[in-house]
Design a protein around this motif. Structure first.
Motif, mmCIF file in Angstrom:
data_model
loop_
_atom_site.group_PDB
_atom_site.id
_atom_site.type_symbol
_atom_site.label_atom_id
_atom_site.label_comp_id
_atom_site.label_asym_id
_atom_site.label_seq_id
_atom_site.Cartn_x
_atom_site.Cartn_y
_atom_site.Cartn_z
ATOM 1 N N ASN A 174 9.944 -2.742 -3.017
ATOM 2 C CA ASN A 174 10.407 -3.915 -3.266
ATOM 3 C C ASN A 174 9.409 -4.837 -3.166
ATOM 4 O OD1 ASN A 174 13.046 -2.648 -3.312
ATOM 5 N ND2 ASN A 174 13.768 -2.958 -2.245
ATOM 6 N N TYR A 175 8.993 -5.412 -2.408
ATOM 7 C CA TYR A 175 7.952 -6.733 -2.012
ATOM 8 C C TYR A 175 7.323 -6.785 -3.120
ATOM 9 C CZ TYR A 175 9.709 -8.235 2.907
ATOM 10 O OH TYR A 175 10.482 -8.517 3.632
ATOM 11 N N LEU A 176 5.895 -5.541 -3.220
ATOM 12 C CA LEU A 176 4.741 -5.536 -4.173
ATOM 13 C C LEU A 176 5.929 -5.828 -6.159
ATOM 14 C CD1 LEU A 176 2.817 -1.883 -3.559
ATOM 15 C CD2 LEU A 176 2.026 -4.024 -3.708
ATOM 16 N N SER A 177 6.980 -5.252 -6.081
ATOM 17 C CA SER A 177 7.770 -5.043 -7.258
ATOM 18 C C SER A 177 7.466 -6.764 -7.556
ATOM 19 C CB SER A 177 8.609 -4.352 -7.602
ATOM 20 O OG SER A 177 8.995 -4.951 -8.571
ATOM 21 N N ALA A 179 6.325 -9.632 -5.641
ATOM 22 C CA ALA A 179 4.791 -9.814 -6.351
ATOM 23 C C ALA A 179 4.337 -9.814 -7.201
ATOM 24 C CB ALA A 179 3.829 -9.548 -4.814
ATOM 25 N N ILE A 180 3.974 -8.727 -8.314
ATOM 26 C CA ILE A 180 4.178 -8.185 -9.205
ATOM 27 C C ILE A 180 5.089 -9.019 -9.963
ATOM 28 C CG2 ILE A 180 3.753 -6.494 -11.397
ATOM 29 C CD1 ILE A 180 3.279 -4.932 -8.736
ATOM 30 N N GLY A 181 5.897 -9.698 -10.170
ATOM 31 C CA GLY A 181 6.616 -10.538 -10.944
ATOM 32 C C GLY A 181 6.266 -11.762 -10.597
ATOM 33 N N LYS A 182 5.952 -12.442 -9.174
ATOM 34 C CA LYS A 182 5.455 -13.625 -8.854
ATOM 35 C C LYS A 182 4.434 -13.336 -9.775
ATOM 36 C CE LYS A 182 8.955 -14.408 -5.615
ATOM 37 N NZ LYS A 182 8.558 -14.760 -3.628
ATOM 38 N N THR A 183 3.449 -13.173 -10.018
ATOM 39 C CA THR A 183 2.037 -12.872 -10.187
ATOM 40 C C THR A 183 1.771 -13.021 -11.602
ATOM 41 O OG1 THR A 183 1.733 -11.189 -9.849
ATOM 42 C CG2 THR A 183 0.999 -13.054 -7.932
ATOM 43 N N GLY A 184 3.318 -13.076 -12.000
ATOM 44 C CA GLY A 184 2.534 -12.373 -13.628
ATOM 45 C C GLY A 184 1.758 -11.437 -14.195
ATOM 46 N N THR A 185 1.968 -10.458 -13.067
ATOM 47 C CA THR A 185 1.260 -9.065 -13.371
ATOM 48 C C THR A 185 1.073 -8.120 -13.981
ATOM 49 O OG1 THR A 185 0.719 -9.255 -10.913
ATOM 50 C CG2 THR A 185 -1.223 -10.352 -12.616
ATOM 51 N N ARG A 186 0.291 -6.880 -14.132
ATOM 52 C CA ARG A 186 1.280 -5.497 -14.075
ATOM 53 C C ARG A 186 1.393 -4.137 -13.549
ATOM 54 N NH1 ARG A 186 -2.794 -5.202 -19.448
ATOM 55 N NH2 ARG A 186 -3.882 -5.568 -17.633
ATOM 56 N N ASN A 187 0.603 -4.794 -12.294
ATOM 57 C CA ASN A 187 0.465 -3.933 -11.138
ATOM 58 C C ASN A 187 -0.195 -4.536 -9.954
ATOM 59 O OD1 ASN A 187 -2.459 -3.992 -11.287
ATOM 60 N ND2 ASN A 187 -2.329 -2.505 -13.716
ATOM 61 N N MET A 189 -2.719 -4.164 -8.074
ATOM 62 C CA MET A 189 -3.997 -4.368 -7.800
ATOM 63 C C MET A 189 -4.376 -6.188 -9.134
ATOM 64 S SD MET A 189 -5.678 -2.162 -6.341
ATOM 65 C CE MET A 189 -6.306 -3.355 -5.497
ATOM 66 N N GLU A 190 -3.945 -6.010 -10.273
ATOM 67 C CA GLU A 190 -3.717 -7.191 -10.794
ATOM 68 C C GLU A 190 -3.307 -8.296 -10.195
ATOM 69 O OE1 GLU A 190 -2.447 -7.433 -15.182
ATOM 70 O OE2 GLU A 190 -3.581 -5.935 -15.512
ATOM 71 N N ALA A 191 -2.325 -8.118 -9.389
ATOM 72 C CA ALA A 191 -1.150 -9.115 -8.014
ATOM 73 C C ALA A 191 -2.599 -9.724 -7.152
ATOM 74 C CB ALA A 191 -0.160 -8.035 -7.804
ATOM 75 N N VAL A 192 -2.824 -8.364 -6.761
ATOM 76 C CA VAL A 192 -3.877 -8.831 -5.507
ATOM 77 C C VAL A 192 -5.046 -9.422 -5.941
ATOM 78 C CG1 VAL A 192 -5.852 -7.878 -4.014
ATOM 79 C CG2 VAL A 192 -3.774 -6.717 -3.991
ATOM 80 N N ARG A 193 -5.833 -9.441 -7.440
ATOM 81 C CA ARG A 193 -6.646 -10.118 -8.000
ATOM 82 C C ARG A 193 -6.012 -11.494 -8.403
ATOM 83 N NH1 ARG A 193 -8.531 -6.462 -11.132
ATOM 84 N NH2 ARG A 193 -7.669 -6.335 -12.530
ATOM 85 N N SER A 194 -5.288 -11.872 -8.508
ATOM 86 C CA SER A 194 -4.421 -13.002 -9.189
ATOM 87 C C SER A 194 -4.408 -13.839 -7.978
ATOM 88 C CB SER A 194 -3.290 -12.942 -9.747
ATOM 89 O OG SER A 194 -2.878 -13.900 -10.361
ATOM 90 N N ALA A 195 -3.347 -13.571 -7.137
ATOM 91 C CA ALA A 195 -3.227 -14.088 -5.650
ATOM 92 C C ALA A 195 -4.480 -14.368 -4.512
ATOM 93 C CB ALA A 195 -2.625 -13.389 -4.809
ATOM 94 N N ARG A 196 -5.671 -13.439 -4.910
ATOM 95 C CA ARG A 196 -6.990 -14.290 -4.094
ATOM 96 C C ARG A 196 -7.317 -15.196 -4.998
ATOM 97 N NH1 ARG A 196 -10.569 -9.069 -2.397
ATOM 98 N NH2 ARG A 196 -9.168 -9.058 0.032
ATOM 99 N N GLN A 197 -6.970 -15.299 -6.205
ATOM 100 C CA GLN A 197 -8.026 -15.778 -7.658
ATOM 101 C C GLN A 197 -7.608 -17.804 -7.759
ATOM 102 O OE1 GLN A 197 -7.934 -14.647 -11.068
ATOM 103 N NE2 GLN A 197 -10.007 -13.462 -10.967
ATOM 104 N N GLN A 198 -6.312 -17.734 -6.919
ATOM 105 C CA GLN A 198 -5.651 -18.714 -6.286
ATOM 106 C C GLN A 198 -5.912 -19.410 -4.962
ATOM 107 O OE1 GLN A 198 -3.569 -20.668 -8.452
ATOM 108 N NE2 GLN A 198 -3.893 -19.431 -10.361
ATOM 109 N N GLY A 199 -6.341 -18.102 -4.122
ATOM 110 C CA GLY A 199 -6.855 -18.446 -2.910
ATOM 111 C C GLY A 199 -4.666 -18.134 -1.755
ATOM 112 N N TRP A 200 -4.323 -17.562 -2.078
ATOM 113 C CA TRP A 200 -2.764 -17.071 -1.617
ATOM 114 C C TRP A 200 -3.095 -16.222 -0.296
ATOM 115 C CZ3 TRP A 200 0.282 -17.208 -6.992
ATOM 116 C CH2 TRP A 200 0.024 -18.576 -7.410
#
Length: 201
Positions: A174-177, A179-187, A189-200
């Motif tokens: 549920n948490y992963l789903s 986070a993926i939705g909030k970062t607008g990513t597909r999975n 690993m993309e969510a991790v990458r996006s959140a890191r790029q934003q500094g979150w």
């Protein structure tokens, strides 16, 4: 004399900063550390006026160390000096009690001037980063979603993450789903990458 603590994991960068700040007539580098978990002990021993912290350090991030310094050494002003000018990092630094946030590619004269300014009570922030932080808004991720994404960094399975964080596998999903939705990513690993790029993270 302004007493300065440097926390930087790259030896050459740490040495260069110490040398350059040491050339300032009113500054003395009283402690140098290469890991985040050494910062508080060094600050308690050396009693610096200002701690210059990198964010990405082994042992503990500079942001976590900044929060600890606020309680353990409240008289020490914390400035973040980083390669990564990410808006989310700025917000997290301010939340941790930092009074300065500069990127490493600025001139050393500006750094010395910024150290003097924070000691007069000013907050000093890289102007371009301040604009980016204001336009990007706060992190949409909850603390628990950040925990789950951090645990997923090395490709850990849902079962691994659940065991590490003492959660059920369905809760982790549920948490992963979310986070993926909030970062607008597909999975994840993309969510991790996006959140890191934003500094979150």
């Amino acid at each position: 004399m302004i007493r300065v603590l440097l926390a930087e994991d790259q030896g050459m960068m740490r040495g260069a900063l110490a040398l350059l700040l040491g050339l300032e007539e009113d500054m003395e580098v009283v402690a140098q550390v290469a890991a985040g978990d050494e910062i508080v002990d060094a600050a308690l021993a050396a009693r610096p006026d200002v701690a210059l912290l990198d964010i990405e350090l082994p042992g503990m991030t500079g942001l976590d160390a900044a929060a600890l310094l606020r309680t353990e050494a409240p008289d020490c002003k914390v400035m973040i000096l980083t390669t990564f000018g990410r808006p989310g990092y700025l917000r997290r630094a301010m939340d941790a009690g930092a009074v300065g946030f500069l990127v490493k590619d600025g001139p050393v004269e500006e750094l010395a001037a910024s150290i003097r300014r924070v000691l007069t009570g000013e907050t000093v922030i890289d102007p371009a980063l301040a604009v980016a932080a204001l336009s990007s808004g706060p992190s949409p991720l909850t603390a628990r979603e950040c925990d789950v994404l951090n645990a997923a960094v090395d490709g850990a399975t849902v079962a691994d993450i659940a065991a590490k964080l003492h959660l059920s596998e369905s809760t982790v999903r549920n948490y992963l789903s979310s986070a993926i939705g909030k970062t607008g990513t597909r999975n994840r690993m993309e969510a991790v990458r996006s959140a890191r790029q934003q500094g979150w993270l």
